[in-house]
Design a protein around this motif. Structure first.
Motif, PDB file in Angstrom:
ATOM      1  N   GLU A  25       0.800  -1.231   0.000  1.00 14.40           N
ATOM      2  CA  GLU A  25       0.000   0.000   0.000  1.00 14.40           C
ATOM      3  C   GLU A  25       0.832   1.281   0.000  1.00 14.40           C
ATOM      4  O   GLU A  25       0.315   2.354  -0.268  1.00 14.40           O
ATOM      5  N   HIS A  26       2.101   1.184   0.315  1.00 12.66           N
ATOM      6  CA  HIS A  26       2.944   2.381   0.383  1.00 12.66           C
ATOM      7  C   HIS A  26       3.417   2.843  -0.991  1.00 12.66           C
ATOM      8  O   HIS A  26       3.827   3.987  -1.151  1.00 12.66           O
ATOM      9  N   SER A  27       3.336   1.960  -1.977  1.00 11.46           N
ATOM     10  CA  SER A  27       3.819   2.296  -3.314  1.00 11.46           C
ATOM     11  C   SER A  27       2.706   2.427  -4.349  1.00 11.46           C
ATOM     12  O   SER A  27       2.949   2.894  -5.453  1.00 11.46           O
ATOM     13  N   GLY A  28       1.498   2.000  -3.988  1.00 11.11           N
ATOM     14  CA  GLY A  28       0.390   2.086  -4.932  1.00 11.11           C
ATOM     15  C   GLY A  28      -0.794   1.259  -4.480  1.00 11.11           C
ATOM     16  O   GLY A  28      -0.792   0.676  -3.396  1.00 11.11           O
ATOM     17  N   PHE A  29      -1.794   1.204  -5.326  1.00 14.52           N
ATOM     18  CA  PHE A  29      -2.977   0.394  -5.040  1.00 14.52           C
ATOM     19  C   PHE A  29      -2.642  -1.064  -5.293  1.00 14.52           C
ATOM     20  O   PHE A  29      -2.013  -1.393  -6.300  1.00 14.52           O
ATOM     21  N   ARG A  30      -3.096  -1.933  -4.402  1.00 12.17           N
ATOM     22  CA  ARG A  30      -2.896  -3.360  -4.604  1.00 12.17           C
ATOM     23  C   ARG A  30      -3.917  -3.856  -5.616  1.00 12.17           C
ATOM     24  O   ARG A  30      -5.036  -3.349  -5.679  1.00 12.17           O
ATOM     25  N   PRO A  31      -3.548  -4.826  -6.451  1.00 10.53           N
ATOM     26  CA  PRO A  31      -4.470  -5.305  -7.481  1.00 10.53           C
ATOM     27  C   PRO A  31      -5.830  -5.734  -6.939  1.00 10.53           C
ATOM     28  O   PRO A  31      -6.858  -5.426  -7.539  1.00 10.53           O
ATOM     29  N   PHE A  32      -5.869  -6.410  -5.784  1.00  9.24           N
ATOM     30  CA  PHE A  32      -7.170  -6.842  -5.261  1.00  9.24           C
ATOM     31  C   PHE A  32      -8.015  -5.638  -4.854  1.00  9.24           C
ATOM     32  O   PHE A  32      -9.242  -5.665  -4.976  1.00  9.24           O
ATOM     33  N   GLN A  33      -7.392  -4.559  -4.388  1.00 10.85           N
ATOM     34  CA  GLN A  33      -8.140  -3.350  -4.039  1.00 10.85           C
ATOM     35  C   GLN A  33      -8.785  -2.745  -5.281  1.00 10.85           C
ATOM     36  O   GLN A  33      -9.925  -2.290  -5.240  1.00 10.85           O
ATOM     37  N   LEU A  34      -8.068  -2.753  -6.374  1.00 11.17           N
ATOM     38  CA  LEU A  34      -8.608  -2.218  -7.626  1.00 11.17           C
ATOM     39  C   LEU A  34      -9.758  -3.080  -8.142  1.00 11.17           C
ATOM     40  O   LEU A  34     -10.754  -2.556  -8.645  1.00 11.17           O
ATOM     41  N   MET A  35      -9.633  -4.393  -8.000  1.00 11.05           N
ATOM     42  CA  MET A  35     -10.709  -5.300  -8.419  1.00 11.05           C
ATOM     43  C   MET A  35     -11.968  -5.035  -7.600  1.00 11.05           C
ATOM     44  O   MET A  35     -13.063  -4.864  -8.155  1.00 11.05           O
ATOM     45  N   VAL A  36     -11.830  -4.972  -6.284  1.00 10.48           N
ATOM     46  CA  VAL A  36     -12.977  -4.732  -5.407  1.00 10.48           C
ATOM     47  C   VAL A  36     -13.555  -3.343  -5.659  1.00 10.48           C
ATOM     48  O   VAL A  36     -14.771  -3.170  -5.743  1.00 10.48           O
ATOM     49  N   ALA A  37     -12.693  -2.348  -5.823  1.00  7.08           N
ATOM     50  CA  ALA A  37     -13.159  -0.982  -6.088  1.00  7.08           C
ATOM     51  C   ALA A  37     -13.916  -0.908  -7.413  1.00  7.08           C
ATOM     52  O   ALA A  37     -14.920  -0.191  -7.522  1.00  7.08           O
ATOM     53  N   SER A  38     -13.476  -1.648  -8.411  1.00 12.21           N
ATOM     54  CA  SER A  38     -14.170  -1.662  -9.701  1.00 12.21           C
ATOM     55  C   SER A  38     -15.559  -2.266  -9.571  1.00 12.21           C
ATOM     56  O   SER A  38     -16.535  -1.736 -10.109  1.00 12.21           O
ATOM     57  N   ILE A  39     -15.652  -3.362  -8.847  1.00 16.11           N
ATOM     58  CA  ILE A  39     -16.949  -4.027  -8.661  1.00 16.11           C
ATOM     59  C   ILE A  39     -17.871  -3.147  -7.830  1.00 16.11           C
ATOM     60  O   ILE A  39     -19.024  -2.912  -8.201  1.00 16.11           O
ATOM     61  N   ALA A  40     -17.377  -2.629  -6.713  1.00 16.11           N
ATOM     62  CA  ALA A  40     -18.202  -1.786  -5.840  1.00 16.11           C
ATOM     63  C   ALA A  40     -18.581  -0.478  -6.533  1.00 16.11           C
ATOM     64  O   ALA A  40     -19.741  -0.044  -6.472  1.00 16.11           O
ATOM     65  N   GLY A  41     -17.625   0.139  -7.201  1.00 15.59           N
ATOM     66  CA  GLY A  41     -17.895   1.409  -7.874  1.00 15.59           C
ATOM     67  C   GLY A  41     -18.908   1.271  -8.992  1.00 15.59           C
ATOM     68  O   GLY A  41     -19.814   2.096  -9.137  1.00 15.59           O
ATOM     69  N   CYS A  42     -18.784   0.228  -9.779  1.00 16.81           N
ATOM     70  CA  CYS A  42     -19.730  -0.016 -10.870  1.00 16.81           C
ATOM     71  C   CYS A  42     -21.120  -0.295 -10.312  1.00 16.81           C
ATOM     72  O   CYS A  42     -22.114   0.276 -10.760  1.00 16.81           O
ATOM     73  N   SER A  43     -21.185  -1.146  -9.313  1.00 18.08           N
ATOM     74  CA  SER A  43     -22.460  -1.517  -8.726  1.00 18.08           C
ATOM     75  C   SER A  43     -23.184  -0.303  -8.143  1.00 18.08           C
ATOM     76  O   SER A  43     -24.369  -0.086  -8.402  1.00 18.08           O
ATOM     77  N   LEU A  44     -22.475   0.508  -7.396  1.00 26.69           N
ATOM     78  CA  LEU A  44     -23.084   1.695  -6.789  1.00 26.69           C
ATOM     79  C   LEU A  44     -23.478   2.727  -7.840  1.00 26.69           C
ATOM     80  O   LEU A  44     -24.539   3.347  -7.748  1.00 26.69           O
ATOM     81  N   SER A  45     -22.671   2.900  -8.862  1.00 19.69           N
ATOM     82  CA  SER A  45     -23.000   3.854  -9.931  1.00 19.69           C
ATOM     83  C   SER A  45     -24.263   3.449 -10.676  1.00 19.69           C
ATOM     84  O   SER A  45     -25.131   4.289 -10.947  1.00 19.69           O
ATOM     85  N   VAL A  46     -24.373   2.167 -11.006  1.00 19.41           N
ATOM     86  CA  VAL A  46     -25.565   1.680 -11.710  1.00 19.41           C
ATOM     87  C   VAL A  46     -26.789   1.812 -10.808  1.00 19.41           C
ATOM     88  O   VAL A  46     -27.854   2.248 -11.243  1.00 19.41           O
ATOM     89  N   TYR A  47     -26.639   1.472  -9.526  1.00 17.14           N
ATOM     90  CA  TYR A  47     -27.744   1.567  -8.577  1.00 17.14           C
ATOM     91  C   TYR A  47     -28.239   3.014  -8.471  1.00 17.14           C
ATOM     92  O   TYR A  47     -29.438   3.271  -8.528  1.00 17.14           O
ATOM     93  N   ARG A  48     -27.308   3.937  -8.356  1.00 17.90           N
ATOM     94  CA  ARG A  48     -27.688   5.353  -8.262  1.00 17.90           C
ATOM     95  C   ARG A  48     -28.428   5.817  -9.519  1.00 17.90           C
ATOM     96  O   ARG A  48     -29.433   6.510  -9.438  1.00 17.90           O
ATOM     97  N   LYS A  49     -27.954   5.403 -10.693  1.00 15.62           N
ATOM     98  CA  LYS A  49     -28.634   5.775 -11.940  1.00 15.62           C
ATOM     99  C   LYS A  49     -30.067   5.270 -11.961  1.00 15.62           C
ATOM    100  O   LYS A  49     -30.977   5.969 -12.398  1.00 15.62           O
ATOM    101  N   ILE A  50     -30.271   4.053 -11.487  1.00 13.02           N
ATOM    102  CA  ILE A  50     -31.619   3.483 -11.465  1.00 13.02           C
ATOM    103  C   ILE A  50     -32.516   4.264 -10.503  1.00 13.02           C
ATOM    104  O   ILE A  50     -33.639   4.631 -10.846  1.00 13.02           O
ATOM    105  N   LEU A  51     -32.017   4.546  -9.309  1.00 19.64           N
ATOM    106  CA  LEU A  51     -32.817   5.306  -8.335  1.00 19.64           C
ATOM    107  C   LEU A  51     -33.141   6.701  -8.856  1.00 19.64           C
ATOM    108  O   LEU A  51     -34.274   7.179  -8.719  1.00 19.64           O
ATOM    109  N   ASP A  52     -32.144   7.342  -9.463  1.00 21.80           N
ATOM    110  CA  ASP A  52     -32.363   8.691  -9.984  1.00 21.80           C
ATOM    111  C   ASP A  52     -33.355   8.682 -11.153  1.00 21.80           C
ATOM    112  O   ASP A  52     -34.199   9.567 -11.265  1.00 21.80           O
ATOM    113  N   LYS A  53     -33.259   7.678 -12.006  1.00 16.64           N
ATOM    114  CA  LYS A  53     -34.169   7.580 -13.148  1.00 16.64           C
ATOM    115  C   LYS A  53     -35.614   7.392 -12.686  1.00 16.64           C
ATOM    116  O   LYS A  53     -36.541   7.901 -13.301  1.00 16.64           O
TER     117      LYS A  53
END
Length: 129
Positions: A25-53
């Motif tokens: 973590e001192h030199s950059g993002f760990r690959p598993f953090q990026l994987m989890v962040a991608s899944i969580a970020g995508c899921s939350l973004s899609v959810y928000r779009k649906i609620l807003d729509k």
């Protein structure tokens, strides 16, 4: 996309900025953090779009991700539990839960890993007064 090997890890650049990937973590993002962040970020973004729509009102949404990894199999990600906490007034928990199912079906990251990583989603509603 282009990636460059550096002494401390891997570096890439996107329109938004530079991204450093490393095994610590001192030199950059760990690959598993990026994987989890991608899944969580995508899921939350899609959810928000649906609620807003649907013009469903909420004050705030917080998402936490709990990750289970298997140290016997290259420390692979086996399960990610996404816990949504929706705060608002006069929330309809059934409708929010149904929209979460729709978001799951429309999230490209969740769909990309569905046969290799178990994704579990839970939802909690906090009624504001």
């Amino acid at each position: 996309m282009e990636f460059y090997l550096k002494d401390e890890g891997i570096r890439t650049s996107f329109e938004f900025g530079q991204l450093n990937i490393a095994s610590d973590e001192h030199s950059g993002f760990r690959p598993f953090q990026l994987m989890v962040a991608s899944i969580a970020g995508c899921s939350l973004s899609v959810y928000r779009k649906i609620l807003d729509k649907q013009r469903l009102k909420y004050e705030d949404i917080k998402l936490t991700a709990d990750v289970k990894r298997n140290s016997d199999e290259a420390n692979r990600i086996e399960k990610i539990t996404l816990h949504y906490v929706v705060k608002g007034y006069r929330l309809n928990q059934d409708k929010l839960a149904k929209n979460l199912e729709v978001a799951r079906k429309n999230c490209s990251m969740v769909q990309s890993v569905q046969d290799s990583i178990e994704i579990q989603e839970t939802i909690e509603c906090i009624e504001l007064s």
